[in-house]
Design a protein around this motif. Structure first.
Motif, short mmCIF file in Angstrom:
data_model
loop_
_atom_site.label_atom_id
_atom_site.label_comp_id
_atom_site.label_asym_id
_atom_site.label_seq_id
_atom_site.Cartn_x
_atom_site.Cartn_y
_atom_site.Cartn_z
N SER A 119 -0.18 3.70 3.93
CA SER A 119 -0.99 3.90 5.13
C SER A 119 -0.31 4.96 5.97
O SER A 119 0.91 4.92 6.17
CB SER A 119 -1.04 2.62 5.97
OG SER A 119 -1.55 1.56 5.22
N GLN A 159 -8.16 -1.73 2.14
CA GLN A 159 -7.71 -3.03 2.62
C GLN A 159 -7.79 -3.13 4.14
O GLN A 159 -7.18 -3.98 4.75
CB GLN A 159 -6.28 -3.28 2.14
CG GLN A 159 -6.22 -3.42 0.63
CD GLN A 159 -4.80 -3.27 0.15
OE1 GLN A 159 -4.16 -2.25 0.39
NE2 GLN A 159 -4.28 -4.29 -0.52
N GLY A 200 3.78 -1.01 5.69
CA GLY A 200 4.40 -1.94 4.76
C GLY A 200 5.41 -1.25 3.85
O GLY A 200 6.41 -1.85 3.45
N SER A 201 5.14 0.01 3.53
CA SER A 201 6.07 0.74 2.68
C SER A 201 7.44 0.83 3.36
O SER A 201 8.48 0.63 2.72
CB SER A 201 5.55 2.15 2.41
OG SER A 201 4.27 2.10 1.81
N ASP A 254 6.55 -9.13 -0.31
CA ASP A 254 5.63 -8.12 0.19
C ASP A 254 4.26 -8.77 0.37
O ASP A 254 3.47 -8.88 -0.56
CB ASP A 254 5.55 -6.95 -0.80
CG ASP A 254 4.51 -5.92 -0.37
OD1 ASP A 254 3.84 -6.14 0.66
OD2 ASP A 254 4.37 -4.91 -1.07
N LYS A 302 -4.23 -4.71 8.03
CA LYS A 302 -5.14 -4.92 6.91
C LYS A 302 -6.07 -6.09 7.24
O LYS A 302 -7.04 -5.92 7.97
CB LYS A 302 -4.36 -5.14 5.62
CG LYS A 302 -3.47 -3.94 5.21
CD LYS A 302 -2.92 -4.13 3.78
CE LYS A 302 -1.81 -3.15 3.45
NZ LYS A 302 -2.28 -1.79 3.16
N THR A 329 -2.24 -5.45 -4.58
CA THR A 329 -3.19 -4.48 -4.05
C THR A 329 -4.51 -4.52 -4.82
O THR A 329 -5.58 -4.51 -4.21
CB THR A 329 -2.56 -3.07 -4.14
OG1 THR A 329 -1.24 -3.15 -3.63
CG2 THR A 329 -3.36 -2.07 -3.34
N ASN A 338 1.16 -6.80 6.97
CA ASN A 338 0.39 -5.78 7.69
C ASN A 338 -0.82 -6.36 8.41
O ASN A 338 -1.90 -6.45 7.82
CB ASN A 338 -0.16 -4.74 6.71
CG ASN A 338 0.87 -3.73 6.26
OD1 ASN A 338 2.04 -3.83 6.61
ND2 ASN A 338 0.44 -2.75 5.50
C1 LIG Z 1 0.75 -5.23 -1.59
C2 LIG Z 1 0.96 -4.06 -0.70
N1 LIG Z 1 2.20 -3.77 -0.28
C3 LIG Z 1 2.47 -2.72 0.52
C4 LIG Z 1 1.47 -1.89 0.93
C5 LIG Z 1 1.85 -0.71 1.73
O1 LIG Z 1 1.63 -0.88 3.08
P1 LIG Z 1 1.43 0.43 3.97
O2 LIG Z 1 0.18 1.08 3.50
O3 LIG Z 1 1.32 -0.10 5.35
O4 LIG Z 1 2.63 1.28 3.76
C6 LIG Z 1 0.15 -2.16 0.54
C7 LIG Z 1 -0.95 -1.36 1.06
O5 LIG Z 1 -1.55 -0.54 0.55
C8 LIG Z 1 -0.10 -3.25 -0.31
O6 LIG Z 1 -1.33 -3.51 -0.76
#
Ligand SMILES: Cc1ncc(COP(=O)(O)O)c(C=O)c1O
Ligand SMILES: Cc1ncc(COP(=O)(O)O)c(C=O)c1O
Lengths: 494, 494
Positions: free
Chosen positions: A358, B94, B153-154, B274, B306, B249, B303
């Motif tokens: 994101s 999402q 989330g990353s 995660d 989402k 995901t 997150n």
């Molecule tokens: C399972 C999962 N972890 C981590 C992420 C990453 O989060 P972000 O997009 O906020 O970096 C996602 C989102 O796409 C996800 O689906």
């Protein structure tokens, strides 16, 4: 999964109610944040001790929701006790002021709520981000290149480190740092702490950030850089990156880019310019000379959320590279997001250039503001900030009790306020100790009275001094005069 | 610096003009984004080829500014050509939908424009962030702990890796990875790509991310995890972290946390969960069992941007740790920002916990929404999303042409649409090839007609299938019916 039950006929959110709330909240925002919050007759802050503030705000999250009137009161309370960073007497950080076009862009980004990873979900912003990056690169002097909006200058500085090591050792991506030689980074002790944080985070280790000497004004000394690089090599390490600063955080110093670029050329190092704070001088024909030689860099970090008043967060990494290094270094080719059999040019799906997935839309606010005032308008703001800083310096020289750290290169004005009781006592043994205690007391008083905000800090062996950063397009000369009078008022009895 | 010249009497921005513009822009946002953008009689997207779109938007940044009417037209154009992610027929990512309280919170954050690093500049938000993190931790089952809002989330996943290695080898912060043994991370092939990206970025190397087998539903197999850990040890590496996923995901799978926690206990590994996508099930008494055992984790990424519809970006890292690991691991003690001689408790200056310096206020939108509907309201939304997903699955089973990948565990429904021409031809040699081409064509048609948006992808040896994620509180049963009808309409001739 259990079988379908429950009423699925109506959505859970009612648009009319929701929009009514939004309208009311908007009115409060305009009244309390934008009108009162920028009015010099109102306070910059409503200081409360944390315990009291927590009680006033009633922060606890509960099982049941609340009526709309309560919620609107909460909006008012949040506004009331928050710092008015757009107030003409807020000089505390490297951001201040408000630009209404940028703010409109921010509201629009928030309402559109999309994600800058594919053309599919962000067609407008994929193109717009590219155009804004192009415009900023042009100011650096690059007709080609690459780049990305990042969640801050610290992140941009990390990206530069990652790109530099990947260029040298592409295998680092799969194999990591263990099989590589010791890699060293060079920066000045006055550079931003994110260089060290980044080195720790990315596995280099903070000890591998080697600090190059600075002159009195806080500018990196190229000869010392060259020596430190030689020394590091002779110790078996591999120097790979120099991180210069254009506009250091405290003193506002500009490292001499052209001379440093010569050293980088000689040793074939990646030259990164952290222009998070100072980059905006590139809009100014008068002041862009401070960054002379920047076109020779490999990468530049620049935060329009600071001096350009674009609003937090707005920060870019600019690259000279035209070999798709950014994508090669960061891609993971996730098939769920970056399908290769799409019906449009998948090069528009820029998300794989980033280590984020994101990624917020941070370009619109800058684009709209830029469209509104033009490069000429932004230049005017930069030039005026310099004039204000010059004015303050001139006034300080005329007033007893203000002692400058040095002649400012930028819009940071660093100074000690010497209260009457300490004047002429420079030779006393406890002078420095006493002086060190002045700024914190003045600061406490100004916060508790809410009249203005400015920061202080020590630097090396220089005890606590104030740093005023002047950048807001909302200030005028009388705010500068107020600032000086107020420091005297708050500190004259110390 | 040159001497003071130029007129310093007036600020460069006029509040009345600015606020007028903001009012007009607000009206457009409400009308075009929030009303039309959520109206099922209007399109989800106005597809344009990139060249045409660039021309329509006139993106170029120029020397001179533009009149207000032009700028308002630009606001309209940006809205028009942007994807309507709040539209009830947007099922592409999402995130989806809009919550008006959250949106009001976002506008307020933008107007207040402050930075979450010190109590001094963000008194309300330092306390509020702590309270929101406390509330989220309580759902995980922790009465104490730590945490931080991150730009995604990353980033949270990267933080977990950094904390885990620092706990094991605190010297990594100063010395880097070179002197450490080879460190290995364990995750499933269906985990988010950010685990790999993070491993590359942080210097571990992607090859040191070891993929653990999953069952048919995409859940990590604990026995295989145990074996892979043993194998890695026997090869001389040091396993240090398991990154589980709660809500993958694509398939929406929940790794069995309790069993995995047993393996982590046995090998003394850091357990990271995660839950960027699935974490919101913790609000639901009915569905929180999917994350049974989560309290045994060391860290959780979640997150709210989402499933909770808090708006991008809103993402947290939650920690069980009570030893100040986050700060120890990341601090750089910058004296210009984190002065120790302040007049208030400097533990409130939380900025040094982060590798960012500037950090946006992402807690207010979630806090205000939570206050508005309560935990009960958020629970209801989560439960309803599950019901909608169940409804879609039930309907698919009744209709010819829809073939599910499996019975969904969450709100992701993964399915192939088998057009009439392919039905009953499963044994044909070219069946999979032909099926793989169906989703991209349907996708192209829906985008060009603008009727709805849903994503597709391959997964392992399963060719392109659609994934609909159902989470918006704005949808109702008729949107689900529309979705199914529309897939048929778009794909029946293929
Ligand atoms: C399972 C999962 N972890 C981590 C992420 C990453 O989060 P972000 O997009 O906020 O970096 C996602 C989102 O796409 C996800 O689906
Ligand atoms: C010179 C310099 N570089 C980098 C940064 C960090 O930027 P950010 O706060 O966006 O991470 C700052 C800001 O404080 C800075 O002054």
């Amino acid at each position: 999964m259990e079988p379908t039950t429950g009423d699925l006929t109506d959505p859970l959110i009612n648009h009319a109610d929701g929009q009514l709330f939004l309208h009311e909240a908007f009115k409060i925002i305009v009244e309390d944040v934008l009108c009162k919050g920028t009015d010099v007759k109102e306070k910059v802050c409503e200081w409360r001790e944390p315990e009291e503030l927590a009680r006033l705000l009633d922060l606890e999250l509960r099982e049941k929701g609340e009526p709309q009137e309560n919620l609107l009161q909460r909006v008012r309370d949040v506004a009331k006790y928050s710092i008015k960073t757009s107030h003409p007497r807020f000089f505390n950080q490297q951001f201040a002021g408000v630009d209404y076009h940028s703010l409109a862009g921010r509201f629009l980004s928030e309402a559109l709520n999309t994600n800058l990873f594919t053309y599919e979900v962000a067609p407008v912003f994929v193109l717009m981000e590219a155009e804004v990056l192009r415009g900023l690169r042009a100011l650096v002097g690059w007709t080609e290149g690459d780049g990305l909006f990042c969640p801050g200058g610290s992140t941009s500085n990390m990206y530069a480190m990652n790109l530099a090591r990947y260029r040298l050792y592409p295998e680092v991506k799969s194999q990591g740092l263990r099989s590589l030689p010791q890699l060293t980074v060079f920066t000045s002790p006055e550079s931003h702490y994110s260089v060290k944080k980044g080195a720790a985070f990315m596995g280099f280790g903070m000890d591998n950030v080697i600090l190059v000497k600075v002159d009195d004004g806080g500018r990196m000394i190229p000869e010392d850089l060259d020596e430190k690089i030689e020394l590091s090599k002779s110790q078996g390490a591999v120097p790979f990156l120099v991180s210069c600063t254009s506009g250091t955080t405290v003193q506002g110093a500009f490292d001499p880019l052209d001379l440093i670029a010569d050293v980088c050329d000689k040793h074939k190092l990646w030259l990164h310019v952290d222009a998070a704070w100072g980059g905006s001088v590139l809009f100014s024909k008068k002041h862009s000379h401070l960054m002379k030689g920047v076109h020779r860099a490999n990468s530049v970090a620049w935060n329009p959320h600071k001096m350009l008043v674009a609003g937090l967060q707005c920060s870019v990494l600019l690259l000279k590279d035209t070999t798709d290094l950014l994508k090669k270094c960061h891609c993971a080719n996730a098939t769920y997001l970056f399908q290769q059999d799409k019906f449009y040019d998948v090069n528009l799906d820029i998300g794989d250039k980033s280590v984020q997935c994101s990624r917020k839309v941070d370009c619109l606010k800058l684009w709209l503001m830029w469209k509104a005032v033009g490069s000429a308008g932004l230049e005017q703001r930069v030039d005026k900030a310099f004039l204000h800083a010059r004015y303050v310096v001139d006034q300080m020289k005329k007033r007893e009790g203000f002692q400058l750290l040095g002649d400012p290169q930028f819009v940071n004005v660093c100074f000690w306020f010497i209260p009457p009781s300490l004047r002429g006592k420079e030779k006393n043994a406890d002078y420095q100790n006493k002086l060190a205690k002045v700024a914190p007391v003045i600061k406490e008083r100004m916060m508790k009275q809410g009249t203005m905000m400015v920061g202080y800090q020590p630097l090396g062996d220089r005890v606590n001094f104030f740093r005023i950063t002047i950048l807001s397009p909302l200030v005028s000369q009388k705010d500068m005069d107020f600032f000086l009078d107020e420091i005297e008022r708050l500190g004259n009895d110390l």
